[in-house]
Design a protein around this motif. Structure first.
Motif, short mmCIF file in Angstrom:
data_model
loop_
_atom_site.label_atom_id
_atom_site.label_comp_id
_atom_site.label_asym_id
_atom_site.label_seq_id
_atom_site.Cartn_x
_atom_site.Cartn_y
_atom_site.Cartn_z
N GLY A 250 35.29 63.30 22.12
CA GLY A 250 35.77 63.44 23.48
C GLY A 250 36.74 62.32 23.80
N CYS A 251 37.70 62.62 24.66
CA CYS A 251 38.68 61.60 25.06
C CYS A 251 39.27 62.01 26.41
N ALA A 252 39.98 61.07 27.01
CA ALA A 252 40.64 61.35 28.29
C ALA A 252 41.65 60.25 28.55
N ASP A 253 42.54 60.48 29.50
CA ASP A 253 43.55 59.50 29.86
C ASP A 253 43.75 59.55 31.37
N ALA A 254 43.82 58.39 31.97
CA ALA A 254 44.09 58.29 33.41
C ALA A 254 44.59 56.88 33.69
N HIS A 255 45.13 56.68 34.86
CA HIS A 255 45.66 55.37 35.25
C HIS A 255 45.23 55.06 36.67
N ASP A 256 44.78 53.83 36.87
CA ASP A 256 44.53 53.37 38.24
C ASP A 256 45.87 53.03 38.89
N LEU A 257 45.87 52.93 40.19
CA LEU A 257 47.10 52.55 40.90
C LEU A 257 47.58 51.19 40.42
N TRP A 258 48.86 51.06 40.16
CA TRP A 258 49.42 49.83 39.60
C TRP A 258 49.34 48.66 40.59
N PHE A 259 49.73 48.90 41.84
CA PHE A 259 49.76 47.82 42.82
C PHE A 259 48.37 47.63 43.44
N PRO A 260 47.79 46.46 43.29
CA PRO A 260 46.44 46.22 43.81
C PRO A 260 46.27 46.56 45.29
N HIS B 231 36.81 46.41 43.14
CA HIS B 231 35.63 46.36 42.30
C HIS B 231 35.26 47.71 41.69
N SER B 232 36.21 48.64 41.67
CA SER B 232 35.95 49.93 41.05
C SER B 232 37.20 50.40 40.32
N SER B 233 37.04 51.43 39.51
CA SER B 233 38.16 52.02 38.79
C SER B 233 37.97 53.53 38.74
N PRO B 234 38.60 54.25 39.66
CA PRO B 234 38.50 55.71 39.61
C PRO B 234 38.95 56.27 38.26
N ALA B 235 39.94 55.65 37.64
CA ALA B 235 40.42 56.13 36.33
C ALA B 235 39.33 56.00 35.27
N MET B 236 38.63 54.87 35.24
CA MET B 236 37.55 54.70 34.27
C MET B 236 36.43 55.70 34.53
N ARG B 237 36.13 55.92 35.79
CA ARG B 237 35.07 56.87 36.15
C ARG B 237 35.43 58.28 35.68
N LEU B 238 36.65 58.72 35.97
CA LEU B 238 37.08 60.07 35.60
C LEU B 238 37.20 60.25 34.10
N THR B 239 37.76 59.27 33.40
CA THR B 239 37.91 59.42 31.96
C THR B 239 36.56 59.36 31.25
N GLY B 240 35.66 58.53 31.75
CA GLY B 240 34.31 58.50 31.17
C GLY B 240 33.61 59.84 31.31
N ARG B 241 33.68 60.40 32.49
CA ARG B 241 33.05 61.72 32.72
C ARG B 241 33.68 62.80 31.84
N ARG B 242 35.00 62.78 31.77
CA ARG B 242 35.71 63.81 31.00
C ARG B 242 35.39 63.69 29.51
N ALA B 243 35.38 62.48 28.98
CA ALA B 243 35.07 62.28 27.56
C ALA B 243 33.65 62.74 27.24
N GLN C 79 47.41 48.94 46.89
CA GLN C 79 47.29 50.39 47.08
C GLN C 79 45.92 50.93 46.66
N ARG C 80 45.11 50.08 46.03
CA ARG C 80 43.80 50.52 45.55
C ARG C 80 42.79 50.59 46.68
N GLN C 81 41.80 51.46 46.51
CA GLN C 81 40.77 51.61 47.55
C GLN C 81 39.91 50.36 47.67
N ASN C 82 39.74 49.63 46.55
CA ASN C 82 39.01 48.36 46.55
C ASN C 82 39.32 47.66 45.23
#
Length: 136
Positions: free
Chosen positions: A45-55, A62-74, A57-60
């Protein structure tokens, strides 16, 4: 101190290239190259995503929506659950990124499996440490 509990050199920074490389070969080619079968790893399993580049613009911070989504997808592609994984190897030069990755996978800081089997710098064999690598 940049943010508790990490001093400046243990926080991820924009200038760090978090790249990785994987060489993929057919079974035939691996045999031709003499790679022992006990060293083979199969991609399930694998996946690719990117968090927002500019800090800002991020929701916070202490989290990474990209890591969460790619982990689930993989895990979905591999048709397994997190509980089916015996060992992790989450690598980053900065423990804050490993802790966030573990949290986003659902492993948490107290997971008995630990975060690495290779003890990547500055991560200890079973826990994130706050001791920088030799030479820093």
């Amino acid at each position: 101190m940049v943010s508790y509990p990490y001093p400046k050199y243990l926080n991820a920074i924009m200038q760090v290239d978090q790249s990785a490389g994987v060489l993929i070969a057919s079974v035939r080619r691996a045999r031709e190259l003499g790679v022992p079968e006990d060293r083979w790893v199969y991609l399930h399993g694998c996946a690719d995503a990117h968090d927002l580049w500019f800090p800002l613009q991020r929701q916070n911070f202490h989290s990474s929506p990209a890591m969460r989504l790619t982990g689930r997808r993989a895990l979905e592609m591999a048709q397994i659950a997190l509980a089916d994984i015996a060992a992790f190897d989450l690598y980053s030069c900065f423990p804050s990124a490993v802790e966030i990755g573990a949290e986003e996978l659902g492993a948490g800081a107290d997971d008995p499996r630990g975060f690495t089997v290779t003890a990547g710098c500055p991560i200890s064999a079973d826990r994130v440490t706050t001791t920088p690598c030799t030479g820093w």
